[in-house]
Design a protein around this motif. Sequence first.
Motif, PDB file in Angstrom:
ATOM      1  N   MET A   1       0.841  -1.185   0.000  1.00 26.44           N
ATOM      2  CA  MET A   1       0.000   0.000   0.000  1.00 26.44           C
ATOM      3  C   MET A   1       0.883   1.244   0.000  1.00 26.44           C
ATOM      4  SD  MET A   1      -3.136  -0.939  -0.145  1.00 26.44           S
ATOM      5  CE  MET A   1      -3.860   0.656   0.198  1.00 26.44           C
ATOM      6  N   VAL A   2       0.562   2.191  -0.862  1.00 28.94           N
ATOM      7  CA  VAL A   2       1.293   3.452  -0.953  1.00 28.94           C
ATOM      8  C   VAL A   2       0.274   4.587  -0.987  1.00 28.94           C
ATOM      9  CG1 VAL A   2       3.249   2.417  -2.164  1.00 28.94           C
ATOM     10  CG2 VAL A   2       1.351   3.377  -3.485  1.00 28.94           C
ATOM     11  N   GLY A   3       0.752   5.819  -0.822  1.00 29.12           N
ATOM     12  CA  GLY A   3      -0.132   6.969  -0.913  1.00 29.12           C
ATOM     13  C   GLY A   3       0.147   7.981   0.177  1.00 29.12           C
ATOM     14  N   PHE A   4      -0.556   9.088   0.111  1.00 31.29           N
ATOM     15  CA  PHE A   4      -0.378  10.174   1.062  1.00 31.29           C
ATOM     16  C   PHE A   4      -0.594   9.702   2.498  1.00 31.29           C
ATOM     17  CE2 PHE A   4      -2.338  13.711   3.492  1.00 31.29           C
ATOM     18  CZ  PHE A   4      -1.290  14.625   3.458  1.00 31.29           C
ATOM     19  N   ASP A   5      -1.722   9.017   2.738  1.00 30.69           N
ATOM     20  CA  ASP A   5      -2.011   8.535   4.088  1.00 30.69           C
ATOM     21  C   ASP A   5      -0.973   7.528   4.567  1.00 30.69           C
ATOM     22  OD1 ASP A   5      -4.215  10.083   4.495  1.00 30.69           O
ATOM     23  OD2 ASP A   5      -5.694   8.495   4.157  1.00 30.69           O
ATOM     24  N   MET A   6      -0.468   6.722   3.656  1.00 29.49           N
ATOM     25  CA  MET A   6       0.516   5.711   4.037  1.00 29.49           C
ATOM     26  C   MET A   6       1.821   6.360   4.488  1.00 29.49           C
ATOM     27  SD  MET A   6      -1.182   2.879   3.718  1.00 29.49           S
ATOM     28  CE  MET A   6      -2.405   3.976   4.498  1.00 29.49           C
ATOM     29  N   ASP A   7       2.205   7.436   3.830  1.00 26.67           N
ATOM     30  CA  ASP A   7       3.395   8.179   4.260  1.00 26.67           C
ATOM     31  C   ASP A   7       3.144   8.877   5.596  1.00 26.67           C
ATOM     32  OD1 ASP A   7       4.734   7.361   2.023  1.00 26.67           O
ATOM     33  OD2 ASP A   7       4.637   9.288   0.979  1.00 26.67           O
ATOM     34  N   ILE A   8       1.930   9.394   5.772  1.00 26.88           N
ATOM     35  CA  ILE A   8       1.596  10.082   7.023  1.00 26.88           C
ATOM     36  C   ILE A   8       1.637   9.117   8.205  1.00 26.88           C
ATOM     37  CG2 ILE A   8      -0.275  11.205   8.309  1.00 26.88           C
ATOM     38  CD1 ILE A   8       1.036  13.105   6.383  1.00 26.88           C
ATOM     39  N   ILE A   9       0.988   7.957   8.082  1.00 26.28           N
ATOM     40  CA  ILE A   9       0.925   7.031   9.221  1.00 26.28           C
ATOM     41  C   ILE A   9       2.292   6.432   9.523  1.00 26.28           C
ATOM     42  CG2 ILE A   9       0.301   4.943   7.920  1.00 26.28           C
ATOM     43  CD1 ILE A   9      -1.038   6.063  11.383  1.00 26.28           C
ATOM     44  N   SER A  10       3.107   6.228   8.497  1.00 21.52           N
ATOM     45  CA  SER A  10       4.460   5.717   8.723  1.00 21.52           C
ATOM     46  C   SER A  10       5.270   6.694   9.561  1.00 21.52           C
ATOM     47  CB  SER A  10       5.153   5.463   7.381  1.00 21.52           C
ATOM     48  OG  SER A  10       6.494   5.063   7.580  1.00 21.52           O
ATOM     49  N   GLU A  11       5.175   7.971   9.217  1.00 22.48           N
ATOM     50  CA  GLU A  11       5.915   9.003   9.946  1.00 22.48           C
ATOM     51  C   GLU A  11       5.345   9.197  11.344  1.00 22.48           C
ATOM     52  OE1 GLU A  11       8.883  12.022  10.371  1.00 22.48           O
ATOM     53  OE2 GLU A  11       8.610  10.337   8.998  1.00 22.48           O
ATOM     54  N   VAL A  12       4.028   9.193  11.463  1.00 22.78           N
ATOM     55  CA  VAL A  12       3.386   9.335  12.772  1.00 22.78           C
ATOM     56  C   VAL A  12       3.794   8.200  13.700  1.00 22.78           C
ATOM     57  CG1 VAL A  12       1.157   9.160  13.964  1.00 22.78           C
ATOM     58  CG2 VAL A  12       1.417  10.718  12.030  1.00 22.78           C
TER      59      VAL A  12
ATOM     60  N   LEU B   1       1.855  14.693  14.612  1.00 24.55           N
ATOM     61  CA  LEU B   1       1.349  15.513  13.506  1.00 24.55           C
ATOM     62  C   LEU B   1       1.812  16.965  13.636  1.00 24.55           C
ATOM     63  CD1 LEU B   1      -2.331  14.202  13.201  1.00 24.55           C
ATOM     64  CD2 LEU B   1      -0.514  13.915  11.506  1.00 24.55           C
ATOM     65  N   ALA B   2       1.776  17.483  14.856  1.00 25.18           N
ATOM     66  CA  ALA B   2       2.203  18.867  15.079  1.00 25.18           C
ATOM     67  C   ALA B   2       3.681  19.042  14.750  1.00 25.18           C
ATOM     68  CB  ALA B   2       1.925  19.266  16.525  1.00 25.18           C
ATOM     69  N   GLU B   3       4.502  18.075  15.152  1.00 25.41           N
ATOM     70  CA  GLU B   3       5.940  18.130  14.858  1.00 25.41           C
ATOM     71  C   GLU B   3       6.183  18.090  13.353  1.00 25.41           C
ATOM     72  OE1 GLU B   3       7.673  14.860  16.885  1.00 25.41           O
ATOM     73  OE2 GLU B   3       7.386  15.712  18.896  1.00 25.41           O
ATOM     74  N   MET B   4       5.448  17.231  12.665  1.00 28.32           N
ATOM     75  CA  MET B   4       5.606  17.093  11.217  1.00 28.32           C
ATOM     76  C   MET B   4       5.275  18.387  10.484  1.00 28.32           C
ATOM     77  SD  MET B   4       3.872  13.320  10.953  1.00 28.32           S
ATOM     78  CE  MET B   4       3.599  13.382   9.179  1.00 28.32           C
ATOM     79  N   LYS B   5       4.236  19.082  10.949  1.00 27.39           N
ATOM     80  CA  LYS B   5       3.862  20.343  10.315  1.00 27.39           C
ATOM     81  C   LYS B   5       4.873  21.438  10.636  1.00 27.39           C
ATOM     82  CE  LYS B   5      -1.079  19.312  10.080  1.00 27.39           C
ATOM     83  NZ  LYS B   5      -2.457  19.671  10.488  1.00 27.39           N
ATOM     84  N   GLU B   6       5.421  21.377  11.851  1.00 30.22           N
ATOM     85  CA  GLU B   6       6.372  22.409  12.272  1.00 30.22           C
ATOM     86  C   GLU B   6       7.711  22.289  11.560  1.00 30.22           C
ATOM     87  OE1 GLU B   6       8.437  24.125  16.384  1.00 30.22           O
ATOM     88  OE2 GLU B   6       6.819  22.658  16.493  1.00 30.22           O
ATOM     89  N   ASP B   7       8.191  21.064  11.371  1.00 31.24           N
ATOM     90  CA  ASP B   7       9.536  20.900  10.787  1.00 31.24           C
ATOM     91  C   ASP B   7       9.531  20.737   9.269  1.00 31.24           C
ATOM     92  OD1 ASP B   7       8.921  18.215  10.184  1.00 31.24           O
ATOM     93  OD2 ASP B   7       9.953  17.428  11.943  1.00 31.24           O
ATOM     94  N   GLY B   8       8.347  20.804   8.638  1.00 30.89           N
ATOM     95  CA  GLY B   8       8.285  20.760   7.185  1.00 30.89           C
ATOM     96  C   GLY B   8       8.075  19.390   6.579  1.00 30.89           C
ATOM     97  N   THR B   9       8.083  18.340   7.394  1.00 29.69           N
ATOM     98  CA  THR B   9       7.908  16.988   6.859  1.00 29.69           C
ATOM     99  C   THR B   9       6.520  16.813   6.238  1.00 29.69           C
ATOM    100  OG1 THR B   9       9.412  16.109   8.540  1.00 29.69           O
ATOM    101  CG2 THR B   9       7.992  14.526   7.405  1.00 29.69           C
ATOM    102  N   TYR B  10       5.508  17.382   6.882  1.00 26.62           N
ATOM    103  CA  TYR B  10       4.155  17.286   6.331  1.00 26.62           C
ATOM    104  C   TYR B  10       4.097  17.942   4.954  1.00 26.62           C
ATOM    105  CZ  TYR B  10      -0.842  17.863   5.643  1.00 26.62           C
ATOM    106  OH  TYR B  10      -2.102  17.821   5.113  1.00 26.62           O
TER     107      TYR B  10
END
Length: 255
Positions: A52-63, A232-241
Amino acid sequence: MKHQLKMASLASCIALGMGTASVARADDPKLDVVTDPSFVPFEMMDQETGEMVGFDMDIISEVAERAGFEYNLETMDFNGIIPAIQTGNVDIAIAGVTITEERAEIVDFSDPYYDSGLRILVSADDDSVEEVEDLKGKKIGTKVGSTSYDYLEEHLGDEADITPYPGSSDMYMALLGGSVDAVFYDAPNVGYFSQTRGEGRVKVVGPLYEGQQYGIVLVKGSEWVEPVNEALAEMKEDGTYDDIHAKWFGSASDE
């Protein structure tokens, strides 16, 4: 092609960004995560790798890395996702799930991670539809258990022939085959189809309906709500999101 080039050119950037995340430890708990396999480009099966790939898959992996858990990924039809979380059969769901008051009564949501809405899709040569009101008397395809189905039932009811399909690909094929006159569904998914498999054959019309926000779904009272929100907050703050968003949708200025 443009989408693929963006994915390739930003892959290394994403990898570097994720490298700063906390690394999962051997004693990290393993949670059951579920998604819907047909909500492109949020989640879809890579035909070459079978993964499985996609936007959500990258998000949950990082989270998961940042929140400190490993996970087993499962797939199911969208209609079964909320009940699976509600009963505790799975721990977390990420599948472009719209945050609603009704759903929040039986499951917990993370903070919003994606802004969306609903759009109309019709055949490229159909000039009869410009807004939802124009769908009266027509056959409309949407997805089982979705907020788009609820919207159609509330605003059109018996004034249109509303058909809920189990998968998004089913309703798009129904439109291409002439079984329905229009599709009404989540804006990013509708837009993605119109620019890929439906290019030149369908078009998006009308305004964005019902501004919506997607959230990660958790069991009611889950101890993981706060760690997920912090990740999620960290990801948005550091640019990963932003990097992940650009990989799948382009930058905000490109949308």
